[in-house]
Design a protein around this motif. Structure first.
Motif: not given
Lengths: 253, 263
Positions: A59, A83-84, A87-88, A92, A94, A99, A111-112, A115-116, A160-161, A164
């Motif tokens: 990614n 790339i943004d 990536r959606t 990913m 970790f 968090l 949040v994403a 915002k995304v 969270r991942a 999207m």
């Protein structure tokens, strides 16, 4: 339709001739890895073998020094790639969860999306609650990361991942930072995800998970792929000497 | 009789205590208190300072401080982000700016911008508040840029990586994820900068002031001139303390709490 088009459509991740150096340290030395939709690929190997770097290149958290990376038909290594946007579609997870500590579990997931993806607050939170249910943490929606155990934090991070709606999920040693008794919950969430057909690349030290869940196991050492194949072959009956000695050191203690 | 090291240290300490008390008592007895209080804290003069010192001078000090802080914070954030940029000319530009304004005394910057520019260009400052506050803000921004940069660097790298992995652009991730966390870290040092600014506004009066834009220090100094008595400066000092002490105590409280939370 030609054969080639089918090939591109079927493959989610195409890594070709990937090289990565940090200064004079040549970490990845020509990696080829092609992952089809629905595959669960577990990447194993000793520390320093380059497996995390490989995952982080998929990614573009690490910029490759050579070779190409194509994910979902987009060439991420191309200079004009957005790339943004790409990536959606690539989730990913970790080792250290990562968090956002100033947001509740639900806000972390929302949040994403807002915002995304531009989803409304109500829509994002509904999706968030649904995903929290899926990882078994509905009652922790309003908790801050600092109030959650490591295993709970990692499950929120997975939710969270997933929020999207990714087509592929990358897990970078997702259970390595957890206390042993918390590992099982996270692995179960990952196993369910695999059974639902999610395409997954999993860097892991959990040989049990790799044996039972992976459709393919990739053994890396010294920046190259030494051996790959189904777990029944790579883990149960490894051909390469390096794979054998690695497995005997992880399994016999 | 031979004394152990510890006993010797103890007796030395007692001797210092006794000497200090004797010195303080001697001073208290020798000083002419009436004369001293007449020269430095004369009650009639104290009373005459009010209410102008609060409605005029202290208000101006607060205006200069807030303008300087707001400008310093905005430019400081900008320069901090430039310092952290991957684009080299931005980093160089910000580093040069920071080094220049941190390396030149505020007094010189005030004179150069407040007087020098009008003399050199014929352009005049449209507003006496801006004439003082803008040089102050430029210097403050150099210091704050370094504070903010340290705060941003203190946010773990994984936060930016997680945000970027979710498809956020670099500016979006900075605004939504990194800067809110950095601000929490830098609230105590920023409050200290605020206290420094309150005190630094006292230099603005070198630019010459009208009756309406006098700050606390100038008000005290003019008071000394007109009364031939030190009292107005003492009162001005007390008003400064009334503003700065609560803030320094607040910083101490926040730092204690952060230390306790970190344990």
């Amino acid at each position: 339709m030609s054969n080639e088009t089918i090939l591109i459509d079927d493959y989610v991740v195409n890594v070709t001739g990937l090289n990565k150096s940090f200064g004079s340290n040549h970490v990845l030395r020509g990696i080829d890895l092609h992952v089809q939709r629905g595959e669960v690929v577990c990447i194993i190997g000793p520390s320093g073998s380059g497996k995390s770097t490989l995952l982080r290149c998929v990614n573009m958290l690490e910029k490759p020094t050579g070779g190409s990376i194509v994910v979902l038909g987009r060439e991420l290594t191309h200079i004009d790639c957005d790339i943004d946007e790409a990536r959606t579609k690539i989730g990913m997870v970790f080792q250290q969860f990562n968090l956002f500590p100033h947001m509740t579990a639900l806000e972390n997931i929302a949040v994403a999306q807002r915002k995304v993806l531009g989803r409304s607050k109500a829509e994002a939170e509904m999706k968030g609650l649904q995903l929290l249910g899926r990882v078994g943490l509905t009652e922790k929606a309003d908790a801050y990361p600092g109030q959650l155990s490591g295993g709970q934090q990692q499950r929120v991070a997975i939710a969270r991942a997933l929020a999207m709606d990714p087509d592929v999920m990358l897990f970078d040693e997702a259970t390595s930072a957890l206390d042993p008794e918390l590992v099982g919950d996270v692995l179960n969430v990952m196993k369910n995800l695999a059974e639902e057909g999610m395409t997954m690349l999993v860097v892991t030290h959990e040989m049990g998970f790799a044996s039972n869940v992976a459709t393919r196991v990739v053994f890396m050492d010294g920046g190259v792929i030494v051996e790959e194949g189904p777990p029944s072959q790579v883990i149960a009956a490894p051909k390469e000497e390096r794979t054998q000695s690695f497995l005997s050191s992880v399994l016999n203690h | 009789m031979a004394l152990s090291k510890r006993q010797r240290a103890k007796y030395t300490r007692y001797a210092i205590y006794v000497l200090s008390v004797v010195a303080i008592v001697a001073m208290a007895l020798l000083v002419d208190w009436t004369r001293l209080s007449n020269a430095m804290f004369k009650w009639e003069i104290v009373k005459k300072q009010f209410p102008d010192i609060l409605t005029g001078a202290a208000k101006n000090t607060v205006i200069f401080t807030i303008l300087g802080f707001a400008g310093g914070l905005s430019f400081g954030l900008l320069f901090a982000l430039m310092r952290l940029s991957t684009i080299r000319p931005y980093r160089w530009l910000a580093a040069t700016y920071i080094e220049i304004f941190r390396g030149i005394p505020l007094l010189v910057t005030l004179l150069a911008l407040g007087f020098g520019i009008p003399i050199a260009t014929g352009w005049n400052w449209p507003n006496p508040y801006l004439q003082g506050a803008i040089p102050l803000a430029l210097v403050a921004s150099a210091y704050m840029a370094e504070t903010i940069r340290a705060g941003i660097e203190a946010v773990p790298k994984g936060q930016m990586e997680a945000a970027r992995s979710l498809g956020m652009s670099y500016p979006r991730a900075m605004i939504t994820i990194v800067i809110p966390q950095a601000l929490r870290i830098i609230i105590p040092p920023l409050t200290n900068e605020f206290v420094l600014l309150i005190k630094d506004t006292s230099l603005i009066s070198v630019l010459g002031v009208t009756q309406a834009t006098k700050d606390l220090a100038r008000f005290g100094r003019d008071g000394v001139n007109s009364t031939a008595n030190a009292t107005p400066l003492i009162v001005a000092g007390l008003v400064y303390l009334a503003m700065t002490l609560p803030l320094t105590q607040l910083v101490a409280y926040m730092e204690r709490r952060a230390k306790a939370a970190g344990k």
